[in-house]
Design a protein around this motif. Structure first.
Motif, PDB file in Angstrom:
ATOM      1  N   PHE A   1      25.617  40.632  42.728  1.00  0.00           N
ATOM      2  CA  PHE A   1      26.231  40.074  41.515  1.00  0.00           C
ATOM      3  C   PHE A   1      27.423  40.945  41.111  1.00  0.00           C
ATOM      4  CE2 PHE A   1      21.935  38.437  41.508  1.00  0.00           C
ATOM      5  CZ  PHE A   1      22.109  37.121  41.114  1.00  0.00           C
ATOM      6  N   GLN A   2      28.600  40.310  41.045  1.00  0.00           N
ATOM      7  CA  GLN A   2      29.835  41.042  40.770  1.00  0.00           C
ATOM      8  C   GLN A   2      30.618  40.325  39.658  1.00  0.00           C
ATOM      9  OE1 GLN A   2      30.348  43.929  42.222  1.00  0.00           O
ATOM     10  NE2 GLN A   2      28.720  43.767  43.764  1.00  0.00           N
ATOM     11  N   HIS A   3      31.627  41.006  39.139  1.00  0.00           N
ATOM     12  CA  HIS A   3      32.468  40.390  38.105  1.00  0.00           C
ATOM     13  C   HIS A   3      33.884  40.922  38.209  1.00  0.00           C
ATOM     14  CE1 HIS A   3      32.289  44.128  35.695  1.00  0.00           C
ATOM     15  NE2 HIS A   3      31.033  44.191  36.095  1.00  0.00           N
ATOM     16  N   GLY A   4      34.801  40.252  37.526  1.00  0.00           N
ATOM     17  CA  GLY A   4      36.212  40.625  37.569  1.00  0.00           C
ATOM     18  C   GLY A   4      37.112  39.451  37.915  1.00  0.00           C
ATOM     19  N   GLY A   5      36.523  38.394  38.472  1.00  0.00           N
ATOM     20  CA  GLY A   5      37.314  37.274  38.949  1.00  0.00           C
ATOM     21  C   GLY A   5      37.131  36.005  38.148  1.00  0.00           C
ATOM     22  N   ILE A   6      37.328  34.866  38.849  1.00  0.00           N
ATOM     23  CA  ILE A   6      37.351  33.549  38.203  1.00  0.00           C
ATOM     24  C   ILE A   6      36.147  32.739  38.646  1.00  0.00           C
ATOM     25  CG2 ILE A   6      38.645  31.395  37.976  1.00  0.00           C
ATOM     26  CD1 ILE A   6      41.178  33.011  38.728  1.00  0.00           C
TER      27      ILE A   6
ATOM     28  N   PHE B   1      43.081  37.984  41.385  1.00  0.00           N
ATOM     29  CA  PHE B   1      41.731  37.678  40.910  1.00  0.00           C
ATOM     30  C   PHE B   1      41.054  36.746  41.907  1.00  0.00           C
ATOM     31  CE2 PHE B   1      44.540  38.191  37.216  1.00  0.00           C
ATOM     32  CZ  PHE B   1      43.973  39.340  36.669  1.00  0.00           C
ATOM     33  N   ALA B   2      39.867  37.123  42.361  1.00  0.00           N
ATOM     34  CA  ALA B   2      39.127  36.316  43.330  1.00  0.00           C
ATOM     35  C   ALA B   2      38.637  35.021  42.700  1.00  0.00           C
ATOM     36  CB  ALA B   2      37.949  37.108  43.876  1.00  0.00           C
ATOM     37  N   LYS B   3      38.755  33.921  43.451  1.00  0.00           N
ATOM     38  CA  LYS B   3      38.278  32.626  42.992  1.00  0.00           C
ATOM     39  C   LYS B   3      36.886  32.352  43.558  1.00  0.00           C
ATOM     40  CE  LYS B   3      41.852  30.174  44.506  1.00  0.00           C
ATOM     41  NZ  LYS B   3      42.893  29.117  44.657  1.00  0.00           N
ATOM     42  N   GLU B   4      36.166  31.500  42.871  1.00  0.00           N
ATOM     43  CA  GLU B   4      34.845  31.026  43.324  1.00  0.00           C
ATOM     44  C   GLU B   4      33.930  32.218  43.637  1.00  0.00           C
ATOM     45  OE1 GLU B   4      35.765  28.039  46.412  1.00  0.00           O
ATOM     46  OE2 GLU B   4      37.760  28.065  45.522  1.00  0.00           O
ATOM     47  N   ASP B   5      33.272  32.202  44.827  1.00  0.00           N
ATOM     48  CA  ASP B   5      32.312  33.280  45.138  1.00  0.00           C
ATOM     49  C   ASP B   5      32.893  34.296  46.123  1.00  0.00           C
ATOM     50  OD1 ASP B   5      32.369  31.848  47.477  1.00  0.00           O
ATOM     51  OD2 ASP B   5      30.198  31.743  47.735  1.00  0.00           O
TER      52      ASP B   5
ATOM     53  N   LYS C   1      40.716  26.082  40.218  1.00  0.00           N
ATOM     54  CA  LYS C   1      42.021  25.394  40.200  1.00  0.00           C
ATOM     55  C   LYS C   1      42.488  25.179  38.756  1.00  0.00           C
ATOM     56  CE  LYS C   1      41.271  22.947  44.572  1.00  0.00           C
ATOM     57  NZ  LYS C   1      40.930  21.642  45.189  1.00  0.00           N
ATOM     58  N   PHE C   2      41.541  24.819  37.889  1.00  0.00           N
ATOM     59  CA  PHE C   2      41.848  24.597  36.477  1.00  0.00           C
ATOM     60  C   PHE C   2      42.383  25.883  35.833  1.00  0.00           C
ATOM     61  CE2 PHE C   2      40.053  24.987  32.118  1.00  0.00           C
ATOM     62  CZ  PHE C   2      40.791  23.988  31.482  1.00  0.00           C
ATOM     63  N   ILE C   3      41.738  27.018  36.113  1.00  0.00           N
ATOM     64  CA  ILE C   3      42.165  28.296  35.530  1.00  0.00           C
ATOM     65  C   ILE C   3      43.534  28.708  36.082  1.00  0.00           C
ATOM     66  CG2 ILE C   3      41.647  30.777  35.419  1.00  0.00           C
ATOM     67  CD1 ILE C   3      39.963  29.081  33.514  1.00  0.00           C
ATOM     68  N   VAL C   4      43.722  28.576  37.392  1.00  0.00           N
ATOM     69  CA  VAL C   4      45.018  28.927  37.998  1.00  0.00           C
ATOM     70  C   VAL C   4      46.143  28.135  37.337  1.00  0.00           C
ATOM     71  CG1 VAL C   4      46.400  28.745  40.120  1.00  0.00           C
ATOM     72  CG2 VAL C   4      44.067  29.663  40.216  1.00  0.00           C
TER      73      VAL C   4
ATOM     74  N   MET D   1      33.486  33.610  33.272  1.00  0.00           N
ATOM     75  CA  MET D   1      34.472  33.365  32.213  1.00  0.00           C
ATOM     76  C   MET D   1      33.922  32.646  30.992  1.00  0.00           C
ATOM     77  SD  MET D   1      38.088  32.566  34.134  1.00  0.00           S
ATOM     78  CE  MET D   1      39.027  32.805  32.609  1.00  0.00           C
ATOM     79  N   ILE D   2      32.940  31.752  31.166  1.00  0.00           N
ATOM     80  CA  ILE D   2      32.436  30.984  30.022  1.00  0.00           C
ATOM     81  C   ILE D   2      31.253  31.738  29.424  1.00  0.00           C
ATOM     82  CG2 ILE D   2      31.446  28.812  29.243  1.00  0.00           C
ATOM     83  CD1 ILE D   2      33.064  27.369  31.335  1.00  0.00           C
TER      84      ILE D   2
END
Length: 517
Positions: free
Chosen positions: A497-502, A473-477, A193-196, A507-508
């Protein structure tokens, strides 16, 4: 007591029948072997062994050699050394290898019982103390999540969660691990929610954290030292928890001066985040200024073929002076061996960037290979696999050689990964990208609750492959699935294990500055 399992290795095990019978009558489960090789095999086959009793003088592989091998593979498994004498050099070596206790032959059954109670109670006390401390921190983190965190405070919360994850791993408190996993999931919901809410402003107004495209400018180039060469090690896909499990090894030779962070841009994928790092630009600007070096998702060809060119341009643009620099990409064992052989030559440069692709390879291979799914079945196993790889890698061998000289070491990544669990349906045309955590395409249909949607890619600093292209962009899991063969792909990709989303994990990103000790 019947859940306590002892492995006892002694070449004269037949002479220990009274002690073994005593332990069995007390409710202990005892496995016996007569040599070090069998002891190591039992450790490998039985992951529920609680303590090892090890005779110091066995033929073949000695007790001390066996101890060293056990500690290399199972550093937290308690080992009691049993010896015929108290020779000072033997005991010093055993104590230096972190034995839990030692006993002198002939072994008194009550001494054994006292040692076991001390070791098992110690593990229990550590587990209880860890659980108690986390319960206090749990409430503190919950309060922080409800307090409207800024991007710096989110880094602090993520750091706390990961440090607790590793502590709870070590204490083997399964119940606390389950609670922490739920808290991390809650944190990721709030973080999404913070990123959105904030990400578009970060890109438009440049009022957010240091991100991929200004990492070199703001954090790395500012610390170049004309007197000391700088090695930048970028481990593709490395999360903060993976850094924390290799840090103890690196810290043997290098002193951590600062453990800092940056935020990966979206999508959290190599094509976007790593090109942004080496160019010092958002992807839309790379396409605008260096069109021949950028390819969109739907275009054929490698997407990261010009990182060295982009790095050279950024150095010339920002430093405005000539420096000796090199760029090395390691994608296979041949490249790794070359890098290891040449590491001292790189120290003749002012700045060398080494991109190492192993972690990325493992996370993708884990999806494809059943054996890796077994080896990296959860977060703890994924960390353990990372540590084992690093400990035996040409990269660690190269860093050990580099530590013979004065050197500044920077360890970082381009983005992390998250273990996905929750499917989200997407409908798109044939041009839609295949990535599980982000999509770019025309006329996409999706559940808006599951995504950050960017209908105008320029506002997120992204190229627009087509006039009507939208990024999601997919949120959470979450992970995206098409309706076709939905159940098959759900089972295939769930828990990978995947990547590309939030997510916090994607991200950190750590950026750590070290100096040779």
């Amino acid at each position: 007591m019947d859940n306590i399992k002892i492995l006892w290795a002694d070449d004269e095990i037949d002479l220990l029948k009274p002690q073994l019978l005593f332990l069995q009558n007390k409710g202990y489960d005892v496995i016996t072997v007569t040599n070090g090789y069998d002891a190591l095999e039992e450790c490998q086959d039985n992951n529920d062994i609680d303590v090892v009793f090890l005779d110091e003088s066995m033929p073949g592989i000695t007790g001390l050699e066996t101890l060293g091998k056990i500690k290399d593979s199972y550093p937290h498994l308690p080992v009691v050394m049993i010896t015929k004498n108290e020779a000072e050099n033997v005991m010093e070596e055993a104590l230096g290898s972190q034995i839990a206790d030692y006993l002198i032959k002939p072994v008194n059954p009550n001494q054994i019982l006292l040692t076991l109670k001390k070791i098992i109670d110690n593990k229990r006390l550590i587990r209880e103390k860890t659980s108690s401390d986390y319960q206090q921190e749990f409430r503190q983190i919950l309060m922080e999540l409800d307090s409207g965190l800024d991007y710096t405070e989110w880094v602090d919360v993520y750091r706390k969660i990961i440090n607790w994850e590793i502590k709870i791993d070590d204490s083997q408190s399964t119940q606390m691990g389950d609670i922490l996993a739920m808290q991390k999931s809650t944190a990721n919901t709030a973080f999404s929610k913070f990123i959105v809410k904030n990400y578009p402003s970060w890109v438009k107004n440049n009022d957010g954290p240091v991100m991929s495209h200004n990492l070199m400018r703001n954090k790395i180039f500012t610390r170049l030292d004309p007197e000391v060469p700088t090695l930048l090690i970028l481990l593709d896909n490395m999360r903060y928890d993976q850094w924390k499990v290799i840090e103890p090894m690196i810290s043997e030779l290098y002193r951590v001066e600062e453990e800092d962070f940056f935020y990966s841009i979206l999508p959290t994928s190599t094509q976007y985040s790593r090109n942004a790092i080496f160019s010092g630009m958002m992807p839309a600007d790379i396409e605008r200024h260096y069109k021949e070096w950028w390819k969109n998702d739907n275009e054929e060809g490698g997407k990261n073929l010009h990182e060295q060119d982009l790095l050279g341009e950024q150095i010339r643009r920002l430093l405005r002076k000539e420096i000796r620099f090199d760029y090395v990409k390691v994608t296979n064992s041949y490249h790794a061996k070359q890098m290891q052989d040449n590491i001292l030559n790189y120290l003749n440069n002012d700045f060398t960037a080494i991109v190492y692709n192993f972690i990325d390879t493992v996370s993708h291979a884990r999806t494809e290979m059943e054996v890796l799914k077994e080896l990296a079945g959860d977060e703890k196993a994924y960390r353990s696999l990372t540590r084992s790889w690093f400990e035996n890698s040409p990269l660690w061998a190269a860093l050990q050689r580099a530590a013979e000289r004065e050197v500044q070491l920077v360890v970082t990544t381009d983005h992390g990964t998250i273990r996905v669990n929750t499917p989200s349906k997407v409908v798109g045309d044939r041009e839609t990208t295949t990535n599980l955590r982000y999509k770019v395409g025309k006329n996409l249909q999706y559940d808006k609750r599951d995504v950050l949607e960017v209908r105008n890619p320029e506002k997120a600093g992204l190229p627009r492959p087509n006039v009507s292209s939208t990024f999601i962009f997919a949120k959470e899991d979450k992970f995206f699935l098409y309706p076709n063969n939905y159940n098959y792909y759900h089972n295939y990709y769930k828990d990978t294990f995947q990547h590309g989303g939030i997510s916090l994990e994607e991200m950190i990103c750590p950026v750590v500055f070290l100096r040779k000790k």
